[in-house]
Design a protein around this motif. Structure first.
Motif, PDB file in Angstrom:
ATOM      1  N   ILE A  17       0.867  -1.178   0.000  1.00 27.79           N
ATOM      2  CA  ILE A  17       0.000   0.000   0.000  1.00 27.79           C
ATOM      3  C   ILE A  17       0.909   1.235   0.000  1.00 27.79           C
ATOM      4  CG2 ILE A  17      -1.672   1.302   1.380  1.00 27.79           C
ATOM      5  CD1 ILE A  17      -2.693  -1.404   2.424  1.00 27.79           C
ATOM      6  N   PRO A  18       0.688   2.179  -0.907  1.00 32.81           N
ATOM      7  CA  PRO A  18       1.596   3.331  -1.015  1.00 32.81           C
ATOM      8  C   PRO A  18       1.805   4.095   0.293  1.00 32.81           C
ATOM      9  CG  PRO A  18       0.130   3.273  -2.896  1.00 32.81           C
ATOM     10  CD  PRO A  18      -0.341   2.198  -1.958  1.00 32.81           C
ATOM     11  N   LEU A  19       0.759   4.234   1.088  1.00 37.93           N
ATOM     12  CA  LEU A  19       0.915   4.932   2.360  1.00 37.93           C
ATOM     13  C   LEU A  19       1.894   4.195   3.270  1.00 37.93           C
ATOM     14  CD1 LEU A  19       0.009   7.188   4.315  1.00 37.93           C
ATOM     15  CD2 LEU A  19      -1.769   5.629   5.099  1.00 37.93           C
ATOM     16  N   LEU A  20       1.791   2.873   3.339  1.00 38.53           N
ATOM     17  CA  LEU A  20       2.713   2.100   4.175  1.00 38.53           C
ATOM     18  C   LEU A  20       4.140   2.164   3.642  1.00 38.53           C
ATOM     19  CD1 LEU A  20       0.764  -1.114   5.196  1.00 38.53           C
ATOM     20  CD2 LEU A  20       1.487   0.774   6.637  1.00 38.53           C
ATOM     21  N   ILE A  21       4.296   2.114   2.340  1.00 47.15           N
ATOM     22  CA  ILE A  21       5.644   2.194   1.757  1.00 47.15           C
ATOM     23  C   ILE A  21       6.291   3.531   2.120  1.00 47.15           C
ATOM     24  CG2 ILE A  21       6.938   2.340  -0.408  1.00 47.15           C
ATOM     25  CD1 ILE A  21       4.920   0.327  -1.561  1.00 47.15           C
ATOM     26  N   ALA A  22       5.543   4.604   1.967  1.00 51.84           N
ATOM     27  CA  ALA A  22       6.083   5.934   2.278  1.00 51.84           C
ATOM     28  C   ALA A  22       6.364   6.070   3.770  1.00 51.84           C
ATOM     29  CB  ALA A  22       5.108   7.006   1.827  1.00 51.84           C
ATOM     30  N   TYR A  23       5.503   5.496   4.587  1.00 50.38           N
ATOM     31  CA  TYR A  23       5.642   5.632   6.029  1.00 50.38           C
ATOM     32  C   TYR A  23       6.741   4.737   6.591  1.00 50.38           C
ATOM     33  CZ  TYR A  23       3.257   7.747  10.015  1.00 50.38           C
ATOM     34  OH  TYR A  23       2.929   8.524  11.078  1.00 50.38           O
ATOM     35  N   GLU A  24       6.862   3.527   6.057  1.00 46.60           N
ATOM     36  CA  GLU A  24       7.837   2.576   6.587  1.00 46.60           C
ATOM     37  C   GLU A  24       9.268   2.887   6.163  1.00 46.60           C
ATOM     38  OE1 GLU A  24       6.388  -1.234   5.412  1.00 46.60           O
ATOM     39  OE2 GLU A  24       5.036  -1.374   7.113  1.00 46.60           O
ATOM     40  N   ARG A  25       9.444   3.666   5.123  1.00 45.28           N
ATOM     41  CA  ARG A  25      10.813   3.961   4.692  1.00 45.28           C
ATOM     42  C   ARG A  25      11.457   5.070   5.520  1.00 45.28           C
ATOM     43  NH1 ARG A  25      12.092   7.799   0.701  1.00 45.28           N
ATOM     44  NH2 ARG A  25      10.475   9.374   0.561  1.00 45.28           N
ATOM     45  N   THR A  26      10.668   5.718   6.355  1.00 43.52           N
ATOM     46  CA  THR A  26      11.202   6.734   7.245  1.00 43.52           C
ATOM     47  C   THR A  26      11.362   6.125   8.635  1.00 43.52           C
ATOM     48  OG1 THR A  26       9.011   7.509   7.860  1.00 43.52           O
ATOM     49  CG2 THR A  26      10.037   8.562   5.959  1.00 43.52           C
ATOM     50  N   ALA A  27      12.047   6.825   9.480  1.00 41.30           N
ATOM     51  CA  ALA A  27      12.221   6.361  10.856  1.00 41.30           C
ATOM     52  C   ALA A  27      11.102   6.954  11.700  1.00 41.30           C
ATOM     53  CB  ALA A  27      13.589   6.785  11.382  1.00 41.30           C
ATOM     54  N   SER A  28       9.905   6.418  11.544  1.00 39.64           N
ATOM     55  CA  SER A  28       8.720   6.959  12.209  1.00 39.64           C
ATOM     56  C   SER A  28       8.426   6.196  13.494  1.00 39.64           C
ATOM     57  CB  SER A  28       7.530   6.862  11.259  1.00 39.64           C
ATOM     58  OG  SER A  28       6.344   7.144  11.930  1.00 39.64           O
ATOM     59  N   ASN A  29       8.082   6.944  14.525  1.00 42.12           N
ATOM     60  CA  ASN A  29       7.698   6.314  15.786  1.00 42.12           C
ATOM     61  C   ASN A  29       6.439   5.481  15.635  1.00 42.12           C
ATOM     62  OD1 ASN A  29       9.823   7.467  17.103  1.00 42.12           O
ATOM     63  ND2 ASN A  29       8.628   9.053  18.096  1.00 42.12           N
ATOM     64  N   ASP A  30       5.522   5.940  14.799  1.00 40.35           N
ATOM     65  CA  ASP A  30       4.256   5.229  14.638  1.00 40.35           C
ATOM     66  C   ASP A  30       4.447   3.863  13.985  1.00 40.35           C
ATOM     67  OD1 ASP A  30       2.935   7.353  15.790  1.00 40.35           O
ATOM     68  OD2 ASP A  30       2.654   8.370  13.874  1.00 40.35           O
ATOM     69  N   VAL A  31       5.386   3.763  13.058  1.00 37.13           N
ATOM     70  CA  VAL A  31       5.691   2.469  12.441  1.00 37.13           C
ATOM     71  C   VAL A  31       6.286   1.528  13.485  1.00 37.13           C
ATOM     72  CG1 VAL A  31       7.135   1.307  10.732  1.00 37.13           C
ATOM     73  CG2 VAL A  31       5.965   3.426  10.136  1.00 37.13           C
ATOM     74  N   LEU A  32       7.154   2.047  14.324  1.00 40.17           N
ATOM     75  CA  LEU A  32       7.745   1.234  15.389  1.00 40.17           C
ATOM     76  C   LEU A  32       6.677   0.774  16.378  1.00 40.17           C
ATOM     77  CD1 LEU A  32      10.348   0.118  16.626  1.00 40.17           C
ATOM     78  CD2 LEU A  32      10.600   2.274  17.839  1.00 40.17           C
ATOM     79  N   ILE A  33       5.756   1.663  16.721  1.00 36.94           N
ATOM     80  CA  ILE A  33       4.665   1.302  17.626  1.00 36.94           C
ATOM     81  C   ILE A  33       3.790   0.225  16.997  1.00 36.94           C
ATOM     82  CG2 ILE A  33       2.516   2.169  18.656  1.00 36.94           C
ATOM     83  CD1 ILE A  33       4.025   4.848  19.049  1.00 36.94           C
ATOM     84  N   GLY A  34       3.447   0.397  15.727  1.00 41.40           N
ATOM     85  CA  GLY A  34       2.623  -0.600  15.039  1.00 41.40           C
ATOM     86  C   GLY A  34       3.304  -1.948  14.941  1.00 41.40           C
ATOM     87  N   SER A  35       4.598  -1.935  14.653  1.00 41.86           N
ATOM     88  CA  SER A  35       5.343  -3.190  14.541  1.00 41.86           C
ATOM     89  C   SER A  35       5.404  -3.911  15.881  1.00 41.86           C
ATOM     90  CB  SER A  35       6.759  -2.913  14.027  1.00 41.86           C
ATOM     91  OG  SER A  35       6.717  -2.345  12.751  1.00 41.86           O
ATOM     92  N   LEU A  36       5.697  -3.172  16.944  1.00 36.94           N
ATOM     93  CA  LEU A  36       5.735  -3.792  18.270  1.00 36.94           C
ATOM     94  C   LEU A  36       4.352  -4.275  18.694  1.00 36.94           C
ATOM     95  CD1 LEU A  36       8.168  -1.362  20.124  1.00 36.94           C
ATOM     96  CD2 LEU A  36       8.630  -3.729  19.461  1.00 36.94           C
ATOM     97  N   ALA A  37       3.301  -3.524  18.328  1.00 37.20           N
ATOM     98  CA  ALA A  37       1.935  -3.946  18.673  1.00 37.20           C
ATOM     99  C   ALA A  37       1.554  -5.224  17.942  1.00 37.20           C
ATOM    100  CB  ALA A  37       0.945  -2.827  18.347  1.00 37.20           C
ATOM    101  N   VAL A  38       1.938  -5.337  16.669  1.00 43.05           N
ATOM    102  CA  VAL A  38       1.648  -6.569  15.913  1.00 43.05           C
ATOM    103  C   VAL A  38       2.374  -7.748  16.550  1.00 43.05           C
ATOM    104  CG1 VAL A  38       2.134  -7.740  13.724  1.00 43.05           C
ATOM    105  CG2 VAL A  38       1.085  -5.482  13.721  1.00 43.05           C
ATOM    106  N   MET A  39       3.646  -7.558  16.893  1.00 43.41           N
ATOM    107  CA  MET A  39       4.405  -8.656  17.509  1.00 43.41           C
ATOM    108  C   MET A  39       3.837  -9.012  18.881  1.00 43.41           C
ATOM    109  SD  MET A  39       8.328  -8.126  16.279  1.00 43.41           S
ATOM    110  CE  MET A  39       8.534  -6.411  16.672  1.00 43.41           C
ATOM    111  N   ALA A  40       3.387  -8.004  19.654  1.00 44.83           N
ATOM    112  CA  ALA A  40       2.794  -8.276  20.966  1.00 44.83           C
ATOM    113  C   ALA A  40       1.489  -9.053  20.818  1.00 44.83           C
ATOM    114  CB  ALA A  40       2.553  -6.970  21.716  1.00 44.83           C
ATOM    115  N   TYR A  41       0.657  -8.664  19.851  1.00 45.57           N
ATOM    116  CA  TYR A  41      -0.620  -9.355  19.645  1.00 45.57           C
ATOM    117  C   TYR A  41      -0.398 -10.801  19.226  1.00 45.57           C
ATOM    118  CZ  TYR A  41      -5.160 -10.626  17.794  1.00 45.57           C
ATOM    119  OH  TYR A  41      -6.339 -11.263  17.550  1.00 45.57           O
TER     120      TYR A  41
END
Length: 168
Positions: free
Chosen positions: A64-88
């Motif tokens: 998804i273009p939004l995820l590609i643009a967002y994940e290529r940066t060092a964003s806190n929200d991407v890190l939060i989402g990744s940790l939340a997915v792994m926690a779930y």
């Protein structure tokens, strides 16, 4: 902000130690954690469905273009989402140690941004999918108590890490 949410600062520091100073130094830890979250998602989905469906779902969601643009940066929200997915995904495991691993991952999210307590019910829903104790409220109580304990442990580590700078 360092003493308040030190997770990204610690990642940056460790990345600078390992890779030196470059344009990718900040992005490498975030990229690695995001890739790990996609792998964990694939494994989780392949257990619920066929590996082909899991691969197609992960590939379509990750392109998804939004995820590609967002994940290529060092964003806190991407890190939060990744940790939340792994926690779930960890919370849906069968053993009691999965509950504490999910608590630890949720505690790490608080190091990134302290206002993410709203994610606790999301991970708790994963815990309720696969009960670890005889009573469902014991699962949730242990998860919340362990998460709070891990948050305080992480905050203690933050406080101990800034003590040398505080004396100067």
């Amino acid at each position: 902000t360092y003493g308040f949410s030190a997770g990204t600062h610690w990642l940056s520091y460790l990345s600078h130690l390992v890779f030196g100073l470059s344009t990718w130094t900040w992005r490498i830890p975030f990229f690695s954690i995001t890739c790990l979250a996609w792998i964990v998602s694939f494994v989780f989905l392949s257990r619920k469905s066929t590996p082909t469906n899991a691969l197609l779902l992960c590939l379509s969601a990750s392109s998804i273009p939004l995820l590609i643009a967002y994940e290529r940066t060092a964003s806190n929200d991407v890190l939060i989402g990744s940790l939340a997915v792994m926690a779930y995904v960890t919370a849906t495991g069968k053993c009691k140690w999965h509950l504490f691993a999910a608590s630890f991952l949720t505690g790490l999210i608080v190091l990134v941004k302290p206002s993410v307590w709203v994610l606790i019910p999301v991970v708790a829903a994963g815990i309720l999918q696969m009960p670890k104790f005889k009573k469902w409220w014991m699962d949730v109580s242990c998860y919340v108590a362990a998460t709070v304990a891990f948050v305080f442990l992480c905050k203690l580590l933050v406080a101990l890490s800034v003590i040398p700078d505080a004396h100067q």
